[in-house]
Motif scaffolding. Sequence first.
Motif, mmCIF file in Angstrom:
data_model
loop_
_atom_site.group_PDB
_atom_site.id
_atom_site.type_symbol
_atom_site.label_atom_id
_atom_site.label_comp_id
_atom_site.label_asym_id
_atom_site.label_seq_id
_atom_site.Cartn_x
_atom_site.Cartn_y
_atom_site.Cartn_z
ATOM 1 N N LEU A 63 -4.506 16.242 56.116
ATOM 2 C CA LEU A 63 -4.635 15.083 55.910
ATOM 3 C C LEU A 63 -5.244 13.988 57.145
ATOM 4 O O LEU A 63 -5.360 12.893 56.867
ATOM 5 N N ARG A 64 -5.029 14.328 58.782
ATOM 6 C CA ARG A 64 -4.823 13.605 60.210
ATOM 7 C C ARG A 64 -6.332 13.975 60.395
ATOM 8 O O ARG A 64 -6.380 13.485 61.305
ATOM 9 N N GLY A 65 -6.546 15.708 59.918
ATOM 10 C CA GLY A 65 -7.591 15.707 60.273
ATOM 11 C C GLY A 65 -7.056 16.328 62.136
ATOM 12 O O GLY A 65 -7.930 16.770 63.326
ATOM 13 N N VAL A 66 -6.088 17.254 62.043
ATOM 14 C CA VAL A 66 -5.227 17.023 64.005
ATOM 15 C C VAL A 66 -4.660 18.468 63.624
ATOM 16 O O VAL A 66 -4.260 18.319 63.144
ATOM 17 N N VAL A 67 -5.033 19.657 64.023
ATOM 18 C CA VAL A 67 -4.034 21.018 64.341
ATOM 19 C C VAL A 67 -2.997 20.776 64.678
ATOM 20 O O VAL A 67 -2.728 20.481 66.033
ATOM 21 N N PRO A 68 -1.860 20.985 64.752
ATOM 22 C CA PRO A 68 -0.195 20.632 65.217
ATOM 23 C C PRO A 68 -1.024 21.541 66.354
ATOM 24 O O PRO A 68 -0.724 22.782 66.407
ATOM 25 N N ARG A 69 -0.094 20.712 67.060
ATOM 26 C CA ARG A 69 0.413 21.768 69.260
ATOM 27 C C ARG A 69 1.249 22.796 68.715
ATOM 28 O O ARG A 69 1.050 23.354 69.001
ATOM 29 N N ARG A 70 2.541 22.347 67.993
ATOM 30 C CA ARG A 70 3.034 23.737 68.182
ATOM 31 C C ARG A 70 4.402 23.485 66.694
ATOM 32 O O ARG A 70 4.776 22.173 65.701
ATOM 33 N N LEU A 71 5.030 24.629 66.380
ATOM 34 C CA LEU A 71 5.656 24.370 65.123
ATOM 35 C C LEU A 71 7.109 24.832 65.733
ATOM 36 O O LEU A 71 6.954 26.034 66.727
ATOM 37 N N GLN A 72 7.849 24.672 65.223
ATOM 38 C CA GLN A 72 9.232 24.548 65.996
ATOM 39 C C GLN A 72 10.065 24.908 64.584
ATOM 40 O O GLN A 72 10.623 24.068 64.292
ATOM 41 N N LEU A 73 10.725 25.616 64.337
ATOM 42 C CA LEU A 73 12.027 26.264 63.634
ATOM 43 C C LEU A 73 13.162 26.655 64.645
ATOM 44 O O LEU A 73 13.122 26.463 65.665
ATOM 45 N N VAL A 74 13.939 25.723 64.397
ATOM 46 C CA VAL A 74 15.503 25.741 64.367
ATOM 47 C C VAL A 74 16.298 25.809 63.854
ATOM 48 O O VAL A 74 17.143 25.294 62.765
ATOM 49 N N TYR A 75 16.906 27.293 64.329
ATOM 50 C CA TYR A 75 18.134 28.159 63.599
ATOM 51 C C TYR A 75 19.359 27.455 63.702
ATOM 52 O O TYR A 75 19.377 28.233 64.945
ATOM 53 N N LEU A 76 20.397 26.765 62.917
ATOM 54 C CA LEU A 76 21.433 26.490 63.293
ATOM 55 C C LEU A 76 22.191 27.502 62.812
ATOM 56 O O LEU A 76 23.810 27.261 64.060
ATOM 57 N N GLY A 77 21.733 28.414 62.552
ATOM 58 C CA GLY A 77 23.325 29.662 61.984
ATOM 59 C C GLY A 77 23.439 30.596 63.155
ATOM 60 O O GLY A 77 24.221 30.759 63.012
ATOM 61 N N SER A 78 22.472 30.639 64.813
ATOM 62 C CA SER A 78 22.805 31.310 65.378
ATOM 63 C C SER A 78 22.237 30.432 66.178
ATOM 64 O O SER A 78 22.317 31.253 67.837
ATOM 65 N N GLY A 79 21.817 29.770 66.518
ATOM 66 C CA GLY A 79 21.489 28.734 68.024
ATOM 67 C C GLY A 79 20.143 29.189 68.473
ATOM 68 O O GLY A 79 20.230 29.331 69.854
ATOM 69 N N ASP A 80 19.015 29.323 67.529
ATOM 70 C CA ASP A 80 18.066 29.685 68.385
ATOM 71 C C ASP A 80 16.330 28.678 68.270
ATOM 72 O O ASP A 80 16.727 27.998 66.791
ATOM 73 N N VAL A 81 15.933 29.106 69.032
ATOM 74 C CA VAL A 81 15.059 27.630 69.226
ATOM 75 C C VAL A 81 13.308 28.571 68.901
ATOM 76 O O VAL A 81 13.369 29.648 69.529
ATOM 77 N N VAL A 82 12.841 29.346 67.906
ATOM 78 C CA VAL A 82 11.321 29.735 67.337
ATOM 79 C C VAL A 82 10.047 28.393 67.491
ATOM 80 O O VAL A 82 9.759 27.660 66.710
ATOM 81 N N THR A 83 9.020 28.558 68.159
ATOM 82 C CA THR A 83 8.195 28.179 68.108
ATOM 83 C C THR A 83 7.277 28.859 68.535
ATOM 84 O O THR A 83 6.808 30.052 68.947
ATOM 85 N N TYR A 84 5.602 28.254 67.987
ATOM 86 C CA TYR A 84 4.663 29.121 67.623
ATOM 87 C C TYR A 84 3.791 27.636 67.626
ATOM 88 O O TYR A 84 3.587 26.315 67.027
ATOM 89 N N ASP A 85 2.834 28.090 68.432
ATOM 90 C CA ASP A 85 1.024 26.861 68.418
ATOM 91 C C ASP A 85 -0.162 27.406 67.955
ATOM 92 O O ASP A 85 0.138 28.338 67.859
ATOM 93 N N PRO A 86 -0.113 27.350 66.984
ATOM 94 C CA PRO A 86 -1.189 27.202 65.225
ATOM 95 C C PRO A 86 -2.649 26.797 66.495
ATOM 96 O O PRO A 86 -2.940 26.219 67.140
#
Length: 323
Positions: free
Chosen positions: A225-248
């Motif tokens: 849509l925008r011609g820009v690869v997102p710099r970071r993908l971030q999953l915020v797990y509220l059930g366990s208090g974890d934050v998982v990131t991935y840079d595609p």
Amino acid sequence: MGWSTEQAGAGTQGGEAGTGTQAAGAGGETAGSGARVGEQPRPPVALSPSRASDFMQCPLLYRFRVIDRLPEKPSPAATRGTVVHAVLERLFDAPAAERTAVGARAMVPGEWEKLLGKRPELAELFADDAEGERLAQWLAEAEALVERWFSLEDPTRLEPAERELYVETELDSGLRLRGFIDRVDVAPTGEVRIVDYKTGKAPRPQFAEGALFQMKFYALVVWRLRGVVPRRLQLVYLGSGDVVTYDPGEADLRAVERKLLALWEAIRLATETGNWRPRPTKLCGWCDHQAHCPEFGGTPPVYPLQIRPPEGGGVPQGRMGEI
């Protein structure tokens, strides 16, 4: 990357978080909603992360949800997730200094009432709870999830560019992709971060690819849509208090595109032949459609679409058959 300093004017995109309201009726992408009165079944025309996951989990489940549109019982966990998503979306309507954990917790009962007003069938979740004890516990659990988020991110330093953003694009192949993104952050340098809230616990590393697939799906759509690869993908797990990131990277997203094209070809073939095979797994125990599944002695509904015979013969043209 300076995500906290961007102020891009967040805007609500409409629809309850996690319900896919805008996508409903736009090609059969809403799971378990049941067909509208007088609406004719039709072949799928687009793919979302949830429906792609359905097909990978079990092609017959995909058929039940997208083509037959069989109703499903409301789930306490999924409904709680919808309420929590709504709170985290609307929290950013307030000025930064007013985004507090106490205030966010106080929003939970109101968001539940709003959701119940839009979907009165959810009242059956607590139909046998005359004293209101289970409802009170359920609301307390939702409030605890909301409060935990404040230990993972600081909303006073965030100004999302988008919240509950509906995105849709068409690939060169003609495949249409769509979905809802919980939050999009844009840094002053223009870098994009896609954030998704999960009210469950973070999966073990060997099972993390499923959640990342969803995020890469969104990243592919944003890229197209925008011609820009997102710099970071971030999953915020509220059930366990974890934050998982991935840079595609572009290679990641091209691989996802190839996978989606292969999935869509398999869906197209199953749609034309009516051959939707069940794939038994441990998840079958939570499926609402056991009464219609051959693996449990059930019979699927009569297939509502025309069947095209395979090359070299098979089911006659126009036969309305079953799996």
